[in-house]
Write an enzyme that holds these catalytic residues in place. Structure first.
Site, PDB file in Angstrom:
ATOM      1  N   GLY A 117       4.025  -5.532  15.989  1.00 55.62           N
ATOM      2  CA  GLY A 117       3.375  -6.132  17.394  1.00 55.62           C
ATOM      3  C   GLY A 117       3.509  -5.222  18.604  1.00 55.62           C
ATOM      4  O   GLY A 117       2.908  -5.373  19.671  1.00 55.62           O
ATOM      5  N   GLU A 132      -2.031  -6.704   7.005  1.00 55.99           N
ATOM      6  CA  GLU A 132      -1.173  -5.277   6.885  1.00 55.99           C
ATOM      7  C   GLU A 132      -0.496  -5.865   5.511  1.00 55.99           C
ATOM      8  O   GLU A 132      -0.169  -6.836   5.208  1.00 55.99           O
ATOM      9  CB  GLU A 132      -0.519  -4.812   7.936  1.00 55.99           C
ATOM     10  CG  GLU A 132       0.574  -5.994   8.073  1.00 55.99           C
ATOM     11  CD  GLU A 132       1.451  -5.266   9.639  1.00 55.99           C
ATOM     12  OE1 GLU A 132       2.252  -4.791   9.294  1.00 55.99           O
ATOM     13  OE2 GLU A 132       0.885  -5.462  10.661  1.00 55.99           O
ATOM     14  N   ARG A 145       8.313  -3.482   1.095  1.00 58.36           N
ATOM     15  CA  ARG A 145       9.780  -3.675   0.907  1.00 58.36           C
ATOM     16  C   ARG A 145      10.111  -5.129   0.821  1.00 58.36           C
ATOM     17  O   ARG A 145       9.001  -5.839   1.150  1.00 58.36           O
ATOM     18  CB  ARG A 145      10.266  -2.817   2.325  1.00 58.36           C
ATOM     19  CG  ARG A 145       9.448  -3.609   3.472  1.00 58.36           C
ATOM     20  CD  ARG A 145      10.251  -3.351   4.981  1.00 58.36           C
ATOM     21  NE  ARG A 145       9.494  -3.918   6.075  1.00 58.36           N
ATOM     22  CZ  ARG A 145       9.370  -5.141   6.480  1.00 58.36           C
ATOM     23  NH1 ARG A 145      10.207  -6.169   5.737  1.00 58.36           N
ATOM     24  NH2 ARG A 145       8.530  -5.403   7.526  1.00 58.36           N
TER      25      ARG A 145
END
Lengths: 462, 82
Positions: free
Chosen positions: A165, A288, A292
């Site tokens: 953000g 996006e 992970r």
């Protein structure tokens, strides 16, 4: 196959990985800072190694110190968890160069998908819809104004190297864009050492929906979606799986697109593709990819029955995917509530402290991922997430009720947490209807407290 | 003239400057006014400005830059203007 797994993280995720390692028959070794000597992850691990002082830059982010510790304890694999070095291509490369297995994708995939502009380009190549916007980073105002012709306002100006953000500005019109663009570039340069910014359409009431994937380098499968629209300051607060917003056709389309993108890059390990979803048009747009394991992975584990951390370790060791897409079924509903050491009554101010008393909820459908224990003193240096309360039930309505029941059983003395926020959220009529978007929680928190006050509070005020 | 101490309102890491390359907010011996920012405290990844609650001369910093503080630890002492 590996034997000694070094876990370079802290808190609940370090403990989560210790548990997966132990179940896989691996020796678990937790790399920790001087401030984290007494964490539950360190206590439960087979071994522990100190990698430096409290400040993350000197320990959890210190690649030379970590490699040295890995060598000293003869680790043959490294799990980075989330945050810290989990998406550092340099770290993944350094681990591999040191002769160890990195539990995650190759460094070049981390680099490619970690750069927003490159990830977007990759998505376009794979046929995955992206938010309408500039195909590449824009250099100046003239170029930006050209992009606007095809995209329209309002726009987001986003730093290519940003994340979580940070590095995002909104421009409502050409004047605002002309003013904001140079500022955004300077800000990105200062904050990330990379001044590249790009533009994209701002969807006013978007939902955040993400798809979990696993890949073995050749083939990829999805584990359906999570909805993470309840956010504060662009940090997720409450997540669920599946999303109440998707019908079966849209669900299949978004999940298939995630698999297409993962297979397009030859993805290996656990990954998450984040999308914006516009429920007025049923359109979804890739934004996006996180290369992970994620904080909210447990809700996916609850509704699919697959242990994602176990699988990512197997995949990193070169084993093929154990499941075909048709083997993965969605069952029931799961909710994760992030319990942060923050005081909702004091604008979420951090409230570190010692755990004086602790009672976890229990019973059917409850899972707690947390490093808290009675007597534990939380250091002030790190993230405020102290527990994840996860509930599963057969459907969404039952899961929300169970979440309320679990929160009533949860009792912690010693510091304030966000549990009280969740207790109110699970009773909220709009949350119950699933009528949420990424700005819902901030609007909800900004409402006069009297709108949400309990009867008792109202009487007290009179 | 009364001497007053400035204490850490919560635990965290104390910084005497806004960023690693910037000069200190205040040097010992300088005059501070109510509301002046004299340091930052980092707690759980949030940075909070520490402001002077009295005006006077900043006599001494007991806490070094990057010191780890508990709530109530003395950060500095101020000679208060009467």
């Amino acid at each position: 196959m590996i034997r000694r797994l070094l876990i370079v993280n802290r808190g609940e995720i370090a403990l989560r990985i210790v548990r997966a390692a132990q179940e896989a028959g691996l020796i678990s070794i937790v790399a920790h800072s001087e401030a984290d000597v007494d964490t539950l992850a360190v206590q439960r691990a087979d071994e522990a190694v100190c990698i430096g002082p409290a400040q993350a830059a000197k320990s959890y982010l210190n690649i030379p110190a970590i490699l040295e510790a890995a060598k000293a304890c003869q680790a043959d694999a490294v799990h980075p968890g989330y945050g810290f070095l989990s998406e550092s291509a340099d770290f993944a490369r350094a681990v591999k160069d040191a002769g160890m297995v990195f539990i995650g994708p190759d460094a070049d995939i981390i680099a490619r998908m970690g750069d927003k502009a490159m990830a977007r380009q990759t998505a376009i190549e794979a046929g995955v819809p992206v938010v309408p916007g500039s195909p590449h980073a824009v250099n100046d105002v003239a170029e930006a104004l050209k992009v606007v012709e095809g995209v329209g306002f309002p726009l987001l100006i986003k730093a290519a190297a940003g994340g979580g953000g940070r590095g995002i500005r909104v421009a409502e019109d050409s004047d605002a864009l002309t003013k904001q663009l140079p500022l955004a570039q300077a800000e990105a340069q200062a904050a990330f050492g990379d001044g590249r910014v790009y533009l994209e359409r701002f969807i006013a009431r978007a939902r955040h929906i993400e798809v979990q994937v696993l890949g073995d380098g050749k083939r990829a499968v999805h584990f359906f979606e999570r909805e993470c629209s309840l956010q504060r300051r662009r940090q997720k607060v409450f997540e669920e799986a599946p999303s109440p917003a998707l019908n079966d056709v849209t669900r299949k389309a978004i999940c298939d697109s995630a698999v297409a993108l993962a297979e397009h890059v030859g993805y290996l390990g656990a990954g998450t593709l984040e999308y914006l979803f516009d429920d007025t048009t049923n359109e979804f747009f890739f934004i996006e990819m996180n290369t992970r394991i994620q904080v909210e992975h447990p809700v996916t584990e609850m509704v699919t029955g697959v242990d994602l951390v176990r699988e990512m370790i197997r995949l990193a060791c070169g084993q093929p995917l154990r499941m075909a897409q048709e083997d993965i079924a969605l069952k029931g509903w799961a909710i994760e509530m992030r319990i942060n050491a923050e005081d909702p009554d004091r604008d979420f101010f951090p409230s570190p402290g010692s755990v004086a008393k602790l009672t976890w909820p229990a019973g059917p459908g409850i899972r707690i991922d947390s490093g808290l224990y009675e007597g534990y003193k939380m250091p002030p240096f790190y993230d405020s997430l102290v527990a994840k309360l996860i509930v599963w039930d057969e459907d969404r309505e039952s899961a929300l009720k169970r979440a309320g029941r679990a929160l009533d059983e949860f009792h912690l003395e010693g510091f304030a947490t966000t549990a009280s926020l969740h207790r109110r959220l699970v009773e909220d009529p709009q949350v119950k209807r699933g009528a949420i978007d990424t700005a819902f929680l901030e609007r909800w928190l900004a409402e006069p407290a009297s709108n949400r006050a309990t009867v008792k509070e109202v009487i007290d005020e009179q | 003239m009364a001497k007053q101490t400035i204490q850490a309102p919560f635990p965290g890491v104390f910084y005497r400057k806004p960023s690693p390359d910037a000069p200190d907010y205040f040097e010992e011996g300088q005059v501070v006014q109510v509301g002046d920012v004299i340091g930052l405290i980092e707690v759980m990844k949030q940075f909070v400005e520490l402001k002077a609650e009295v005006s006077g001369t900043l006599l001494h910093f007991s806490a070094d830059n990057e010191a780890v503080l508990e709530a109530g630890d003395v950060i500095a002492s101020v000679e208060v203007n009467e």
